[in-house]
Design a protein around this motif. Structure first.
Motif, PDB file in Angstrom:
ATOM      1  N   GLN A 136       0.853  -1.180   0.000  1.00  0.00           N
ATOM      2  CA  GLN A 136       0.000   0.000   0.000  1.00  0.00           C
ATOM      3  C   GLN A 136       0.893   1.236   0.000  1.00  0.00           C
ATOM      4  N   ARG A 137       0.436   2.302  -0.638  1.00  0.00           N
ATOM      5  CA  ARG A 137       1.243   3.533  -0.699  1.00  0.00           C
ATOM      6  C   ARG A 137       0.674   4.605   0.226  1.00  0.00           C
ATOM      7  N   PHE A 138       1.565   5.402   0.806  1.00  0.00           N
ATOM      8  CA  PHE A 138       1.156   6.491   1.702  1.00  0.00           C
ATOM      9  C   PHE A 138       1.960   7.745   1.407  1.00  0.00           C
ATOM     10  N   VAL A 139       1.269   8.879   1.427  1.00  0.00           N
ATOM     11  CA  VAL A 139       1.966  10.128   1.119  1.00  0.00           C
ATOM     12  C   VAL A 139       2.892  10.554   2.252  1.00  0.00           C
ATOM     13  N   ASP A 140       2.535  10.176   3.478  1.00  0.00           N
ATOM     14  CA  ASP A 140       3.409  10.473   4.623  1.00  0.00           C
ATOM     15  C   ASP A 140       3.046   9.551   5.783  1.00  0.00           C
ATOM     16  N   LEU A 141       3.689   9.749   6.926  1.00  0.00           N
ATOM     17  CA  LEU A 141       3.492   8.863   8.075  1.00  0.00           C
ATOM     18  C   LEU A 141       2.076   8.991   8.626  1.00  0.00           C
ATOM     19  N   ASN A 142       1.530  10.183   8.560  1.00  0.00           N
ATOM     20  CA  ASN A 142       0.187  10.418   9.053  1.00  0.00           C
ATOM     21  C   ASN A 142      -0.848   9.634   8.240  1.00  0.00           C
ATOM     22  N   ASP A 143      -0.634   9.639   6.950  1.00  0.00           N
ATOM     23  CA  ASP A 143      -1.476   8.881   6.023  1.00  0.00           C
ATOM     24  C   ASP A 143      -1.458   7.393   6.401  1.00  0.00           C
ATOM     25  N   LEU A 144      -0.258   6.887   6.732  1.00  0.00           N
ATOM     26  CA  LEU A 144      -0.112   5.486   7.131  1.00  0.00           C
ATOM     27  C   LEU A 144      -0.832   5.219   8.459  1.00  0.00           C
ATOM     28  N   ARG A 145      -0.677   6.137   9.406  1.00  0.00           N
ATOM     29  CA  ARG A 145      -1.347   5.982  10.708  1.00  0.00           C
ATOM     30  C   ARG A 145      -2.869   5.902  10.539  1.00  0.00           C
ATOM     31  N   LYS A 146      -3.381   6.750   9.672  1.00  0.00           N
ATOM     32  CA  LYS A 146      -4.842   6.752   9.433  1.00  0.00           C
ATOM     33  C   LYS A 146      -5.306   5.396   8.901  1.00  0.00           C
ATOM     34  N   SER A 147      -4.504   4.832   8.026  1.00  0.00           N
ATOM     35  CA  SER A 147      -4.831   3.549   7.443  1.00  0.00           C
ATOM     36  C   SER A 147      -4.865   2.462   8.516  1.00  0.00           C
ATOM     37  N   LEU A 148      -3.924   2.551   9.450  1.00  0.00           N
ATOM     38  CA  LEU A 148      -3.915   1.602  10.571  1.00  0.00           C
ATOM     39  C   LEU A 148      -5.163   1.767  11.425  1.00  0.00           C
ATOM     40  N   GLU A 149      -5.532   3.026  11.690  1.00  0.00           N
ATOM     41  CA  GLU A 149      -6.720   3.302  12.511  1.00  0.00           C
ATOM     42  C   GLU A 149      -7.988   2.743  11.876  1.00  0.00           C
ATOM     43  N   LYS A 150      -8.025   2.846  10.540  1.00  0.00           N
ATOM     44  CA  LYS A 150      -9.205   2.353   9.822  1.00  0.00           C
ATOM     45  C   LYS A 150      -9.141   0.848   9.547  1.00  0.00           C
ATOM     46  N   ASP A 151      -8.093   0.186  10.108  1.00  0.00           N
ATOM     47  CA  ASP A 151      -7.886  -1.255   9.886  1.00  0.00           C
ATOM     48  C   ASP A 151      -7.697  -1.630   8.416  1.00  0.00           C
ATOM     49  N   GLU A 152      -7.260  -0.658   7.626  1.00  0.00           N
ATOM     50  CA  GLU A 152      -6.933  -1.001   6.237  1.00  0.00           C
ATOM     51  C   GLU A 152      -5.507  -1.556   6.136  1.00  0.00           C
ATOM     52  N   LEU A 153      -4.756  -1.412   7.226  1.00  0.00           N
ATOM     53  CA  LEU A 153      -3.380  -1.920   7.291  1.00  0.00           C
ATOM     54  C   LEU A 153      -3.202  -2.577   8.649  1.00  0.00           C
ATOM     55  N   GLU A 154      -2.460  -3.690   8.659  1.00  0.00           N
ATOM     56  CA  GLU A 154      -2.290  -4.413   9.924  1.00  0.00           C
ATOM     57  C   GLU A 154      -0.823  -4.656  10.247  1.00  0.00           C
ATOM     58  N   PHE A 155      -0.493  -4.704  11.527  1.00  0.00           N
ATOM     59  CA  PHE A 155       0.851  -5.105  11.964  1.00  0.00           C
ATOM     60  C   PHE A 155       0.992  -6.612  11.784  1.00  0.00           C
ATOM     61  N   PRO A 156       2.187  -7.168  11.565  1.00  0.00           N
ATOM     62  CA  PRO A 156       3.404  -6.431  11.210  1.00  0.00           C
ATOM     63  C   PRO A 156       3.449  -6.180   9.704  1.00  0.00           C
ATOM     64  N   PHE A 157       4.293  -5.238   9.298  1.00  0.00           N
ATOM     65  CA  PHE A 157       4.506  -5.009   7.862  1.00  0.00           C
ATOM     66  C   PHE A 157       5.915  -4.455   7.649  1.00  0.00           C
ATOM     67  N   VAL A 158       6.322  -4.432   6.396  1.00  0.00           N
ATOM     68  CA  VAL A 158       7.624  -3.826   6.077  1.00  0.00           C
ATOM     69  C   VAL A 158       7.378  -2.396   5.640  1.00  0.00           C
ATOM     70  N   TRP A 159       7.976  -1.464   6.363  1.00  0.00           N
ATOM     71  CA  TRP A 159       7.892  -0.053   5.969  1.00  0.00           C
ATOM     72  C   TRP A 159       9.094   0.272   5.082  1.00  0.00           C
ATOM     73  N   LYS A 160       8.831   0.942   3.968  1.00  0.00           N
ATOM     74  CA  LYS A 160       9.931   1.394   3.104  1.00  0.00           C
ATOM     75  C   LYS A 160       9.713   2.848   2.736  1.00  0.00           C
ATOM     76  N   CYS A 161      10.731   3.649   2.873  1.00  0.00           N
ATOM     77  CA  CYS A 161      10.581   5.028   2.407  1.00  0.00           C
ATOM     78  C   CYS A 161      10.577   4.982   0.882  1.00  0.00           C
ATOM     79  N   ALA A 162       9.785   5.850   0.272  1.00  0.00           N
ATOM     80  CA  ALA A 162       9.528   5.738  -1.168  1.00  0.00           C
ATOM     81  C   ALA A 162      10.726   6.172  -1.996  1.00  0.00           C
ATOM     82  N   GLN A 163      11.465   7.123  -1.489  1.00  0.00           N
ATOM     83  CA  GLN A 163      12.557   7.649  -2.308  1.00  0.00           C
ATOM     84  C   GLN A 163      13.857   7.786  -1.534  1.00  0.00           C
TER      85      GLN A 163
END
Lengths: 396, 396
Positions: A136-163
């Protein structure tokens, strides 16, 4: 554009001529690209921000300047007949402009744009039906946090910075909310953790006219702490079927990009022998360094042959090859000393490569050692001996 | 002196350090010495009279100046920690002075003095019981004529100028008095014509501490007109016994000179399988170029390892190797073009080396091509194909 470039290049006389090849980046890849191809006496110009760039001594002319600065890259491009890169992080707007004005650039700015951003790169695989771990792609860390809150993303996962992340930076395994606190607030992706048996890589060479050759599949063993490659083993010790599948997928990736030059395709072999594409590098790659000593034609020579539309060289190996990375030992910073280098040079088939960085730092890539042998088991034994002998430290 | 040098060098840190290696001569041998050793990141300084010297781009610093001028060579020597050569014709008085002042020089000025003069070199073999074709020395052409008049010398014989001759110059077969008219009036030797089956060469690497390794015996095939080597074949297709004898004699020569570095020993295999020493070169040599692609350790790397007192690398071959010299075609002078280079690059195991001379002339050494293959017969077939395809011509 493609046809134009091809015709133009086919008419060129490269050898001891006025033809000029520009290389963006002058690190160890640039250095080896130059030393492996000096034998063709093709004029080369290098641009790099560091006065101490490892490639500065093997080119015809060295220019110091930022690879991310529009004007610097543009002016450099105006001096050459063909442009290539040894690092992906370069100013793409300048490349677009140069291409528009008729300069031939391999890899193309379009391919670089796709690859520079890991989110875009992953989307590209999905679009082209190339197997890769779900993301899944996220514009920033806040975007990722929101996804976790909405249960669209679950722990654990691999985080990678895009650039702009590489080897040991920009990749973290996130197991809980507290792990998020240590992450930088940048564009990123979250990737599903897929258990795998092996990390593999296939280097594809593809020339302007579409001739394609692949190097044998290599296996990579990583250093557990530094997350840097410790051994690259050629050929990988895997089933022939898995090797075939890996090669086919790498070829599909190369074709999807319509790529010219070398493309190093990093792959995972999952526990049920599926092959997933991790990421690619559109240039010579750490996983192909063994080829200088082990292959009929080194990766560096085949990169050059590809972009000049010369026939590709034989990618098969003369002997088994293993590469050991030389990284700065922990606890040492300063002028470098290669402890026990004489000891490893006394072993048959051992060749150290010193990149030419005068200062060491913990985990800094300072060089590599290639071990070749007719017998892979013996090569692997020697590689271990090398690993346990040489240390990159600094003057006391 | 010898012990001092050894101790001094053993304590040195060469890799990415302030240590400086000086090379007298910047031709193709210097170029390959540099490109094959760039991987060690040892600082190199090159002196050559030509601004277009092939080695000018791979060193850390290039100096233009005469190799025969005392002051130029002396001043160059004062800048380096160790001095080596890639051509024998250098100012020896300057080297003597530098050595006296403590500079380490390999090969030693004493060895160079012995080798520079073919008369002295031949006498040396006789003194050391090293088999060589019988010879007589003459101070000039008149001296030689007198010897003929007194019946101390008989036709036919091989005339060789004593100094500064090489490949195709300075060697003539003299069959009658009229042949004498074309000879220059210089110091010379007359050598008995010994019919031989093969011309062979053995390269010996000998380090400061006395470690010795030999490369496999190679066979040389000459171009009938140009008197230049056309093919070098490794390993030579000769009996194992003959190869052993050739290797032993080469080792004896190396020991007699107490030589450090590479010593290329050119040999004749006579019709009754005797081995005679023709001449030597105390440096990397045309007969060892195949080693870049075919050997575990190239001759250039082993020259460096020898003079730095590092352990010698494995001199065995991974695959069979053949070298084809690329010389300027007759009838062409001017900016060079390598006709059909793309065609030969399409053949597996073929690697052209372009030395970087922008102007071709008939029979000028412009490059070489290495052919490697697991199978010698196939390599030999490909070598012929290469020879018949590529032509060194000039722009029309």
């Amino acid at each position: 554009m493609f046809i134009f470039a091809q015709t133009q290049l086919l008419q060129m006389n490269y050898f001891s001529s006025d033809f000029k090849l520009g290389i963006l980046g002058g690190g160890q890849l640039g250095k080896m690209l130059l030393t492996e191809n000096r034998k063709f006496d093709i004029q080369t110009l290098v641009l790099d921000p560091s006065e101490e760039a490892p490639a500065r001594y093997s080119c015809n002319a060295f220019y110091r300047g930022s690879l991310m600065d529009y004007d610097t890259v543009y002016q450099f491009g105006k001096m050459v007949n063909l442009l290539t890169i040894e690092i992906e992080n370069v100013n793409l707007d300048a490349l677009d402009k140069l291409e528009e004005e008729g300069l031939v650039i391999f890899p193309s700015p379009k391919t670089l744009r796709l690859i520079q951003n890991k989110g875009r790169q992953k989307d590209f695989y999905v679009e082209h039906n190339i197997p890769t771990a779900p993301h899944q792609r996220f514009v920033d860390l806040n975007d990722l946090r929101k996804s976790l809150e909405k249960d669209e993303l679950e722990f654990p996962f691999v985080w990678k910075c895009a650039q702009f992340g590489y080897d040991g930076n920009g990749v973290k395994i996130v197991r809980s909310a507290s792990d998020l606190n240590n992450l930088p607030d940048v564009e990123c992706i979250a990737e599903q953790i897929v258990p795998y048996k092996n990390e593999l890589a296939v280097i594809v060479a593809r020339s302007v006219s579409g001739e394609v050759k692949t190097y044998p599949v290599v296996g990579m063993e990583f250093h557990p702490e530094a997350n840097q490659v410790e051994y690259v083993i050629c050929p990988a010790r895997i089933d022939e079927k898995v090797a075939q599948k890996a090669t086919e997928i790498a070829l599909n990736v190369s074709e999807a990009y319509n790529h010219v030059g070398l493309l190093a395709v990093e792959l995972f072999q999952t526990e049920d022998d599926e092959i997933l594409v991790n990421e690619v590098a559109p240039r010579p790659h750490n996983s192909g360094h063994y080829s200088i000593e082990a292959s009929y034609t080194s990766q560096f020579e085949n990169h050059l042959r590809s972009i000049l539309n010369l026939p590709l060289g034989n990618t098969a190996s003369k002997v088994a090859g293993i590469m050991v990375n030389l990284v700065g030992a922990e606890g040492f910073s300063g002028p470098v000393v290669y402890e026990n280098i004489e000891k490893i040079m006394a072993i048959d088939g051992v060749t150290p490569h010193i990149y030419g960085k005068r200062e060491t730092r913990p985990f800094r890539k300072m060089g590599h050692v290639t071990i070749v042998n007719e017998n892979m088991t013996e090569a692997r034994r020697v590689a271990e001996e090398v690993k346990n002998s040489i240390r990159v430290i600094s003057v006391q």
